[in-house]
Write a protein that holds these residues in place. Structure first.
Motif, PDB file in Angstrom:
ATOM      1  N   PRO A 181      -2.005   3.918  28.008  1.00  0.00           N
ATOM      2  CA  PRO A 181      -2.555   5.063  28.757  1.00  0.00           C
ATOM      3  C   PRO A 181      -4.011   5.314  28.392  1.00  0.00           C
ATOM      4  O   PRO A 181      -4.436   5.101  27.250  1.00  0.00           O
ATOM      5  CB  PRO A 181      -1.666   6.229  28.310  1.00  0.00           C
ATOM      6  CG  PRO A 181      -0.409   5.596  27.821  1.00  0.00           C
ATOM      7  CD  PRO A 181      -0.840   4.292  27.207  1.00  0.00           C
ATOM      8  N   ASN A 182      -4.788   5.770  29.363  1.00  0.00           N
ATOM      9  CA  ASN A 182      -6.177   6.123  29.074  1.00  0.00           C
ATOM     10  C   ASN A 182      -6.517   7.552  29.480  1.00  0.00           C
ATOM     11  O   ASN A 182      -7.632   8.003  29.248  1.00  0.00           O
ATOM     12  CB  ASN A 182      -7.149   5.143  29.733  1.00  0.00           C
ATOM     13  CG  ASN A 182      -6.957   5.024  31.235  1.00  0.00           C
ATOM     14  OD1 ASN A 182      -6.114   5.707  31.829  1.00  0.00           O
ATOM     15  ND2 ASN A 182      -7.723   4.147  31.860  1.00  0.00           N
ATOM     16  N   GLU A 237       2.933  14.084  19.018  1.00  0.00           N
ATOM     17  CA  GLU A 237       3.713  12.893  18.678  1.00  0.00           C
ATOM     18  C   GLU A 237       3.635  11.863  19.803  1.00  0.00           C
ATOM     19  O   GLU A 237       3.451  10.658  19.556  1.00  0.00           O
ATOM     20  CB  GLU A 237       5.170  13.273  18.408  1.00  0.00           C
ATOM     21  CG  GLU A 237       6.036  12.088  17.989  1.00  0.00           C
ATOM     22  CD  GLU A 237       7.461  12.488  17.664  1.00  0.00           C
ATOM     23  OE1 GLU A 237       8.270  11.588  17.356  1.00  0.00           O
ATOM     24  OE2 GLU A 237       7.769  13.703  17.723  1.00  0.00           O
ATOM     25  N   LEU A 238       3.757  12.318  21.054  1.00  0.00           N
ATOM     26  CA  LEU A 238       3.689  11.399  22.194  1.00  0.00           C
ATOM     27  C   LEU A 238       2.303  10.737  22.274  1.00  0.00           C
ATOM     28  O   LEU A 238       2.194   9.534  22.540  1.00  0.00           O
ATOM     29  CB  LEU A 238       3.973  12.154  23.492  1.00  0.00           C
ATOM     30  CG  LEU A 238       5.412  12.578  23.731  1.00  0.00           C
ATOM     31  CD1 LEU A 238       5.489  13.481  24.969  1.00  0.00           C
ATOM     32  CD2 LEU A 238       6.319  11.370  23.920  1.00  0.00           C
ATOM     33  N   ILE A 239       1.271  11.527  22.076  1.00  0.00           N
ATOM     34  CA  ILE A 239      -0.091  11.007  22.169  1.00  0.00           C
ATOM     35  C   ILE A 239      -0.343   9.958  21.105  1.00  0.00           C
ATOM     36  O   ILE A 239      -0.943   8.906  21.364  1.00  0.00           O
ATOM     37  CB  ILE A 239      -1.106  12.166  22.064  1.00  0.00           C
ATOM     38  CG1 ILE A 239      -1.027  13.044  23.317  1.00  0.00           C
ATOM     39  CG2 ILE A 239      -2.533  11.650  21.858  1.00  0.00           C
ATOM     40  CD1 ILE A 239      -1.776  14.353  23.218  1.00  0.00           C
ATOM     41  N   ARG A 240       0.119  10.216  19.908  1.00  0.00           N
ATOM     42  CA  ARG A 240      -0.105   9.258  18.821  1.00  0.00           C
ATOM     43  C   ARG A 240       0.730   7.995  19.004  1.00  0.00           C
ATOM     44  O   ARG A 240       0.259   6.887  18.737  1.00  0.00           O
ATOM     45  CB  ARG A 240       0.198   9.940  17.490  1.00  0.00           C
ATOM     46  CG  ARG A 240      -0.880  10.957  17.109  1.00  0.00           C
ATOM     47  CD  ARG A 240      -0.595  11.708  15.847  1.00  0.00           C
ATOM     48  NE  ARG A 240      -1.749  12.529  15.467  1.00  0.00           N
ATOM     49  CZ  ARG A 240      -1.692  13.544  14.628  1.00  0.00           C
ATOM     50  NH1 ARG A 240      -0.529  13.883  14.054  1.00  0.00           N
ATOM     51  NH2 ARG A 240      -2.772  14.239  14.330  1.00  0.00           N
ATOM     52  N   GLU A 241       1.951   8.156  19.482  1.00  0.00           N
ATOM     53  CA  GLU A 241       2.775   6.979  19.757  1.00  0.00           C
ATOM     54  C   GLU A 241       2.158   6.106  20.840  1.00  0.00           C
ATOM     55  O   GLU A 241       2.252   4.870  20.790  1.00  0.00           O
ATOM     56  CB  GLU A 241       4.178   7.417  20.201  1.00  0.00           C
ATOM     57  CG  GLU A 241       5.040   7.962  19.067  1.00  0.00           C
ATOM     58  CD  GLU A 241       6.396   8.426  19.561  1.00  0.00           C
ATOM     59  OE1 GLU A 241       6.626   8.416  20.809  1.00  0.00           O
ATOM     60  OE2 GLU A 241       7.251   8.794  18.730  1.00  0.00           O
ATOM     61  N   ALA A 242       1.517   6.738  21.829  1.00  0.00           N
ATOM     62  CA  ALA A 242       0.913   5.993  22.935  1.00  0.00           C
ATOM     63  C   ALA A 242      -0.456   5.420  22.568  1.00  0.00           C
ATOM     64  O   ALA A 242      -1.016   4.639  23.335  1.00  0.00           O
ATOM     65  CB  ALA A 242       0.790   6.890  24.153  1.00  0.00           C
ATOM     66  N   GLY A 243      -0.975   5.836  21.422  1.00  0.00           N
ATOM     67  CA  GLY A 243      -2.308   5.377  21.028  1.00  0.00           C
ATOM     68  C   GLY A 243      -3.407   5.987  21.855  1.00  0.00           C
ATOM     69  O   GLY A 243      -4.500   5.433  21.971  1.00  0.00           O
ATOM     70  N   LEU A 244      -3.149   7.133  22.399  1.00  0.00           N
ATOM     71  CA  LEU A 244      -4.112   7.806  23.288  1.00  0.00           C
ATOM     72  C   LEU A 244      -4.943   8.773  22.467  1.00  0.00           C
ATOM     73  O   LEU A 244      -4.758   9.988  22.506  1.00  0.00           O
ATOM     74  CB  LEU A 244      -3.353   8.541  24.411  1.00  0.00           C
ATOM     75  CG  LEU A 244      -4.188   9.183  25.522  1.00  0.00           C
ATOM     76  CD1 LEU A 244      -5.021   8.141  26.230  1.00  0.00           C
ATOM     77  CD2 LEU A 244      -3.281   9.894  26.516  1.00  0.00           C
TER      78      LEU A 244
END
Length: 314
Positions: free
Chosen positions: A3-4, A306-313
């Motif tokens: 995701p970007n 948590e979602l943002i960090r898992e996605a690397g965003l």
């Protein structure tokens, strides 16, 4: 694909602004509004535009970009929002698209090109005059001959879209349906991580909507509507069809108590919220966070982080 951009969506009064601001502060982001009515200037209270206190210094884009008398469109939104999102990415910041207008969000993610047309050519007025003189069925039959695929997707009484499809065909020589097919064949411009907000129990959202309408009245919604009407903003223009403005304006013009208009605003807002939830539920990749009766922003922030960090965003 990684995701970007981050998308914060959900029904009206579901706490999108508060969460978007918190995440922007935490991850170095900027907010791009995806609200079809916050684009209009002078319409602050009824559209629940974030105040300076609520934005807390976080840049908010795509707010106050049109005059109330203009008929703003999703095509114009994409045209103006894409360069902003690209600029945020180029500066190493996180674009946070936040709002409840699903159509705007979907088309921004796709970054699709829209069929060109010249609004000042006089063609639209000619088609409107034909519809008035010969009846809309004649115009629809003309579209069926020119662009049967587009006609099949439209209701025979949808004058606005029938005229738009004919406008495109007559000004470009190319059917609108072909423009749409070519656009859909292109890959999305952005890859989103989508967080959708809602309440665990529907009555809790209704209570929040009702309370918001009461707060709008207390802050001066009636005066805001009266000012627009006094300045000659047409009651039938796109902006004045917004929930909150249409109902209050109707009460003012008919001499009814504004409180009656406010009750209508609450009803229409609840109906709109249902449609928004239905729209966003279609996205199977959305991550839903559902508030308890009393929203816990820290819990939503932890969930989103948590979602943002898992996605690397980041």
């Amino acid at each position: 694909m990684k995701p970007n951009i981050l998308v914060i969506c959900g029904p009206t009064a579901s706490g999108k602004t508060a969460l978007a601001v918190e995440l922007a502060l935490r991850f170095g982001g900027e907010v791009v509004s995806a609200d079809s009515m916050q684009v209009y200037r002078r319409m602050d209270i009824g559209t629940a535009k974030p105040t300076p206190e609520e934005t807390r210094g976080v840049p908010h884009h795509m707010i106050d970009v049109a005059q109330p008398g203009e008929n703003y469109s999703v095509a114009r939104y994409v045209q103006e929002a894409v360069p902003i999102v690209d600029d945020i990415l180029a500066r190493g910041k996180l674009p946070i698209v936040a709002g409840g207008t699903g159509l705007y969000i979907d088309h921004l993610i796709a970054g699709r090109q829209f069929a060109p047309f010249t609004p000042d050519s006089g063609l639209r007025e000619e088609l409107q005059a034909q519809a008035k003189a010969e009846g809309l069925p004649a115009l629809y039959a003309r579209l069926e001959r020119a662009d049967p695929d587009a006609a099949a997707r439209l209701h025979p009484n949808d004058e606005k879209r029938i005229i738009r499809a004919l406008e495109v065909f007559l000004s470009t020589g190319k059917p609108l349906s072909r423009f749409d097919a070519e656009s859909r064949a292109l890959p999305n411009r952005y890859t989103p991580l989508t967080i959708a907000l809602n309440f665990q129990e529907r009555p809790w959202l209704w209570e929040r909507i009702d309370r918001r309408v009461d707060e709008m009245l207390a802050r001066g919604l009636e005066g805001e509507v009266r000012s627009l009407l006094a300045d000659g903003i047409p009651p039938d223009c796109t902006a004045m069809q917004a929930i909150g403005y249409k109902e209050i304006a109707a009460a003012i013009r008919s001499g009814r108590p504004v409180s009656e208009g406010a009750e209508e605003v609450k009803l229409r807002s609840r109906q709109y919220a249902k449609r928004q939830i239905t729209w966003f539920r279609r996205n199977r990749e959305a991550h839903w966070f559902e508030w308890e009766k009393i929203p816990d922003l820290s819990a939503a922030l932890a969930f989103s982080t948590e979602l943002i960090r898992e996605a690397g965003l980041q």
